[in-house]
Write an enzyme that holds these catalytic residues in place. Structure first.
Site, PDB file in Angstrom:
ATOM      1  NE  ARG A  50      -2.575   1.112   3.564  1.00 20.79           N
ATOM      2  CZ  ARG A  50      -3.333   0.909   4.648  1.00 20.79           C
ATOM      3  NH1 ARG A  50      -4.615   0.589   4.515  1.00 20.79           N
ATOM      4  NH2 ARG A  50      -2.826   1.023   5.857  1.00 20.79           N
ATOM      5  CE  LYS A 149      -1.928   4.701   6.901  1.00 21.99           C
ATOM      6  NZ  LYS A 149      -2.901   5.449   7.668  1.00 21.99           N
TER       7      LYS A 149
HETATM    8  N1  PLP Z   1      -8.992   5.192   7.289  1.00 17.83           N
HETATM    9  C1  PLP Z   1      -8.040   6.108   7.543  1.00 17.83           C
HETATM   10  C2  PLP Z   1      -8.250   7.518   7.116  1.00 17.83           C
HETATM   11  C3  PLP Z   1      -6.850   5.734   8.203  1.00 17.83           C
HETATM   12  O1  PLP Z   1      -5.901   6.641   8.435  1.00 17.83           O
HETATM   13  C4  PLP Z   1      -6.687   4.381   8.605  1.00 17.83           C
HETATM   14  C5  PLP Z   1      -5.477   3.929   9.300  1.00 17.83           C
HETATM   15  O2  PLP Z   1      -4.777   4.681   9.904  1.00 17.83           O
HETATM   16  C6  PLP Z   1      -7.714   3.463   8.331  1.00 17.83           C
HETATM   17  C7  PLP Z   1      -8.847   3.902   7.655  1.00 17.83           C
HETATM   18  C8  PLP Z   1      -7.576   2.004   8.720  1.00 17.83           C
HETATM   19  O3  PLP Z   1      -6.616   1.356   7.937  1.00 17.83           O
HETATM   20  P1  PLP Z   1      -5.814   0.074   8.451  1.00 17.83           P
HETATM   21  O4  PLP Z   1      -6.850  -0.955   8.848  1.00 17.83           O
HETATM   22  O5  PLP Z   1      -5.036  -0.368   7.265  1.00 17.83           O
HETATM   23  O6  PLP Z   1      -4.992   0.498   9.606  1.00 17.83           O
END
Ligand code: PLP
Length: 288
Positions: A50, A149
């Site tokens: 990712r 991200k």
């Molecule tokens: N949505 C946002 C905006 C995030 O920043 C995150 C993780 O920090 C998530 C969802 C959840 O992602 P993950 O399950 O990969 O940690």
């Protein structure tokens, strides 16, 4: 504490980057947050994939290949003698003259921070937490795609400040069509008539890795799932609600905008998924 900075481990106090770094000047960069259990990183490959996808969207060159980065993540945990750890990998555009053109930066900056993971209070899981639907809208995918991200986190920070102001633990944002999207650092799930529903990727969310695991576990448990468009009314009428992310895993939500969700207690499907997540952890930890 040792921090990996560009090409070596340095003591925390020496882990500083230039004021000309475009990550600092413009939020130009990407990152991942990971978790290690008993010294082993959860879904390391998927996190690094990712990170690469996010970097690609910004035409940001990864400073080192994925295998090398994976080794450095493991080394960061070992170097700090950690078992239960939080690991953050940041890649920024690097230092360069002031100006938006990425070509001004010759070398990306790489930072790996590994620190002890501090567990959340037990009450988070036994009682559930509260969320607030905030006024701040999730970034338009056509403006700043939520599935990247990036270091540009002001959208989420504005939402988090609103949540804090009303005493809620997490803020949940709507998109420009009034659909529910996600929390500031978490994905959202609701249970309706025994069906597990979560905003579809098209609603403008980060495709969370924990979200993916939970959808898969629900399938295995024969809990029907749906990735769809959800509105505030769905939340108010939900039997259960929970959030997911790497550090919180499956986190029950028992209050939304000060109203109880369902009967105001963590629900049975939430508890089953949480338990199933814990049991499947072992298989999902990378083998080292
Ligand atoms: N949505 C946002 C905006 C995030 O920043 C995150 C993780 O920090 C998530 C969802 C959840 O992602 P993950 O399950 O990969 O940690």
């Amino acid at each position: 504490m040792w921090v990996y900075l560009n090409d070596r481990f340095v003591p925390r106090e020496e882990a500083v980057v230039s004021v000309f770094d475009h990550g600092f000047l413009y939020g130009d960069g990407v990152y991942e947050t990971m978790r290690a259990y008993r010294g082993r990183v959860f879904l390391l490959e998927k996190h690094l994939a990712r990170l690469e996808r996010s970097a690609e969207r910004l035409q940001l060159r990864m400073p080192i290949p994925r295998e090398h980065l994976a080794d450095l993540v493991r080394a960061s945990i070992e170097r700090n003698r950690l078992q239960e750890a939080y690991v953050r990998v940041t890649v920024s555009r690097g230092a360069g003259e002031i100006g938006l053109d990425p070509a001004l930066c010759k070398t990306p900056t790489l930072v790996i921070i590994a620190k002890a993971f501090l567990p959340y209070p037990d009450s988070f899981y036994s009682e559930g937490i509260s969320i607030a639907i905030v006024q701040t809208r999730r970034n338009l995918p056509e403006a700043l795609p939520p599935d990247v991200k990036s270091l540009n986190f002001l959208n989420n920070i504005l939402a988090k400040m609103e949540a804090i102001a009303v005493g809620a633990y997490e803020g949940v944002m709507l998109n420009h069509r009034d659909e529910l999207t996600e929390g500031t650092t978490s994905n959202l799930f609701v249970v309706q008539n025994g069906r597990l529903c979560t905003p579809a990727r098209e609603c403008g969310i980060l495709d969370g890795l924990t979200r993916g695991v939970v959808l898969q576990l629900a399938d295995e448990l024969k809990i029907p799932t749906e990735e769809t468009r959800l509105y505030v009314e769905h939340l108010y009428g939900a039997e259960e609600c929970f959030l997911t992310n790497t550090t919180h895993e499956v986190l029950p939500v028992t209050k939304a905008n000060s109203r109880p969700v369902g009967n105001g207690r963590p629900g049975p499907i939430t508890s089953r998924l949480r338990a199933s997540f814990q049991t499947s952890l072992n298989g999902l930890l990378e083998r080292t």
